[in-house]
Design a protein around this motif. Structure first.
Motif, PDB file in Angstrom:
ATOM      1  N   ALA A 127      -2.097   9.748  -2.054  1.00 52.68           N
ATOM      2  CA  ALA A 127      -3.050  10.882  -1.798  1.00 52.68           C
ATOM      3  C   ALA A 127      -3.072  11.527  -3.302  1.00 52.68           C
ATOM      4  CB  ALA A 127      -2.888  11.628  -0.820  1.00 52.68           C
TER       5      ALA A 127
ATOM      6  N   LYS B  72      -2.307  14.181  -5.784  1.00 52.77           N
ATOM      7  CA  LYS B  72      -0.984  14.533  -5.896  1.00 52.77           C
ATOM      8  C   LYS B  72      -1.187  16.156  -5.828  1.00 52.77           C
ATOM      9  CE  LYS B  72       1.326  11.243  -8.712  1.00 52.77           C
ATOM     10  NZ  LYS B  72       1.805  10.781  -9.885  1.00 52.77           N
TER      11      LYS B  72
ATOM     12  N   TYR C 258       4.417   9.203   0.131  1.00 49.96           N
ATOM     13  CA  TYR C 258       4.137  10.533   0.172  1.00 49.96           C
ATOM     14  C   TYR C 258       2.575  10.617   0.303  1.00 49.96           C
ATOM     15  CZ  TYR C 258       3.989  15.473  -1.217  1.00 49.96           C
ATOM     16  OH  TYR C 258       3.717  16.787  -1.463  1.00 49.96           O
ATOM     17  N   GLY C 259       2.311  10.987   1.503  1.00 47.87           N
ATOM     18  CA  GLY C 259       0.687  11.437   1.711  1.00 47.87           C
ATOM     19  C   GLY C 259       0.896  11.399   3.246  1.00 47.87           C
TER      20      GLY C 259
ATOM     21  N   TRP D 265       4.336  15.752   3.857  1.00 44.48           N
ATOM     22  CA  TRP D 265       3.188  16.257   3.117  1.00 44.48           C
ATOM     23  C   TRP D 265       2.998  17.567   3.262  1.00 44.48           C
ATOM     24  CZ3 TRP D 265       0.255  14.631  -0.688  1.00 44.48           C
ATOM     25  CH2 TRP D 265      -1.134  15.004  -0.639  1.00 44.48           C
TER      26      TRP D 265
ATOM     27  N   GLU E 232       5.291  10.797   7.578  1.00 42.14           N
ATOM     28  CA  GLU E 232       4.697  11.051   6.080  1.00 42.14           C
ATOM     29  C   GLU E 232       3.722  12.235   6.117  1.00 42.14           C
ATOM     30  OE1 GLU E 232       5.691   6.787   6.365  1.00 42.14           O
ATOM     31  OE2 GLU E 232       4.401   8.226   7.650  1.00 42.14           O
TER      32      GLU E 232
ATOM     33  N   CYS F 131       2.905   7.615  -4.447  1.00 41.12           N
ATOM     34  CA  CYS F 131       1.980   8.754  -3.895  1.00 41.12           C
ATOM     35  C   CYS F 131       0.786   8.205  -3.159  1.00 41.12           C
ATOM     36  CB  CYS F 131       1.748  10.059  -4.847  1.00 41.12           C
ATOM     37  SG  CYS F 131       0.612  11.091  -4.121  1.00 41.12           S
TER      38      CYS F 131
END
Length: 356
Positions: free
Chosen positions: A51, A53, A18-19, A29, A25, A49
């Motif tokens: 990046a 959050k 996640y990012g 995102w 992705e 993750c």
């Protein structure tokens, strides 16, 4: 649960990373944050993750999994996700997967189906890897109530290889693009110019062919520069063994490259969408791309040219020449991530109720 137009939704997105670290992705995102801003309750289930959050989105990290072999990593992630859902039931939530899961309502398909392996010789299909990838892909598509392709290319391919599941396909939801700095309209010198190529997966995205095309055009434009962004220089240096300058191998950078390009060249051999194409057009950079790119559907004649891979090098070089000589500005491509989220809202509401 009823499908009232103003009802706020509870949405759980599942993605391994996640990012904003890749095409798929970034899609997840941007989409999840726009859905949050539209007032929906959004959570994300992931391995990790990559990046900071986002505020207002609960992110559940399951821990990293060895990435190889890929089929085993996908299987293990799917099992972890299923265990998490069993321990943390979400009965009133829509589960939107971007991975090879077995516990979801909707899946978005971001790449070409693995089922293309069916077209290969039999000895390329006899392996545990192929069997498991086929199993995971079919399971993902069979479980889903709706399958969202992210381009017409993917939609057509899925319908071809899985005709019995084609009724689940929705209208494609193509990626959005984040507005950035636009290239200033400028006159390109008749003997020069800058051709750009962007992509880490340089073989699939056609860098060897691109180098041949630019080399051909440099015969009449000796000062033409070829700027390659993405692969490490050591990986692709051999493609320029016969060159006497005229190229730059910049490696990867998250910074915008497009304002320095006069044309983006993307003769990909397989490209489910190609966000770099829409990003270039958003920066007012003309594009010359292959017809197997999903983003070809968004390339209008004023924005550039789409050619078949079977076209000779001379045709590709001529297409670049036409774009380098153009005097009219390139129209700015626009597609907001808010629009992407709103298109998903329609799909979500059509999918109600979410009970499997």
């Amino acid at each position: 649960m009823t499908a009232t137009p103003d009802k706020k939704l509870k949405l759980l997105h599942v993605v391994r990373r996640y990012g904003p670290v890749g095409g798929m992705e970034r899609y997840v995102w941007e989409l999840t944050q726009e859905l949050r801003d539209l007032g929906h309750e959004v959570e994300v289930l992931c391995e990790v993750c990559l990046a900071e959050k986002p505020q207002g989105i609960a992110v559940h990290e399951l821990g990293t999994i060895a990435p190889r072999p890929r089929w085993l990593a996908l299987l293990r992630f799917g099992r972890r996700g299923a265990r998490w859902l069993k321990a943390n039931p979400r009965p009133d939530w829509l589960i939107h997967s971007h991975e090879r899961l077995s516990s979801h309502h909707i899946t978005t398909f971001h790449g070409p189906p693995f089922a293309t392996v069916r077209d290969r010789p039999w000895w390329r299909k006899v392996s545990v890897r192929v069997a498991m990838q086929m199993y995971l892909e079919r399971r993902e598509l069979t479980v889903a109530k709706n399958i969202v392709p992210n381009s017409n290319v993917i939609s057509d391919s899925l319908a071809h290889y899985y005709p019995e599941l084609a009724h689940k396909l929705t209208k494609p939801v193509v990626p959005g693009v984040t507005p950035g700095i636009a290239r200033e309209t400028r006159s390109v010198p008749s003997n020069g110019g800058v051709i750009g190529f962007v992509g880490k997966e340089w073989q699939r995205k056609g860098l060897p062919f691109a180098a041949e095309i630019v080399a051909a055009l440099r015969r009449t434009r000796p000062d033409l520069q070829f700027c390659v962004v993405g692969p490490a220089a050591g990986e692709v240096q051999h493609l320029f063994a016969g060159w006497q300058g005229g190229y730059q191998l910049q490696g990867w950078s998250d910074q915008s490259h497009f304002t320095g390009f006069d044309v983006l060249l993307h003769p990909a051999k397989a490209e489910p969408y190609g966000m770099v194409i829409s990003e270039a057009m958003a920066a007012r950079v003309p594009v010359v791309i292959s017809d197997v790119c999903g983003a070809a559907a968004q390339v209008t004649p004023p924005a550039g040219m789409v050619l078949p891979l079977s076209a000779p090098i001379e045709a590709w070089a001529n297409a670049l020449e036409q774009q380098l000589r153009r005097s009219e500005p390139v129209p700015q491509f626009e597609r907001s991530w808010r629009t992407v989220a709103q298109e998903y809202e329609i799909i979500y509401r059509q999918s109600l109720p979410f009970k499997p």
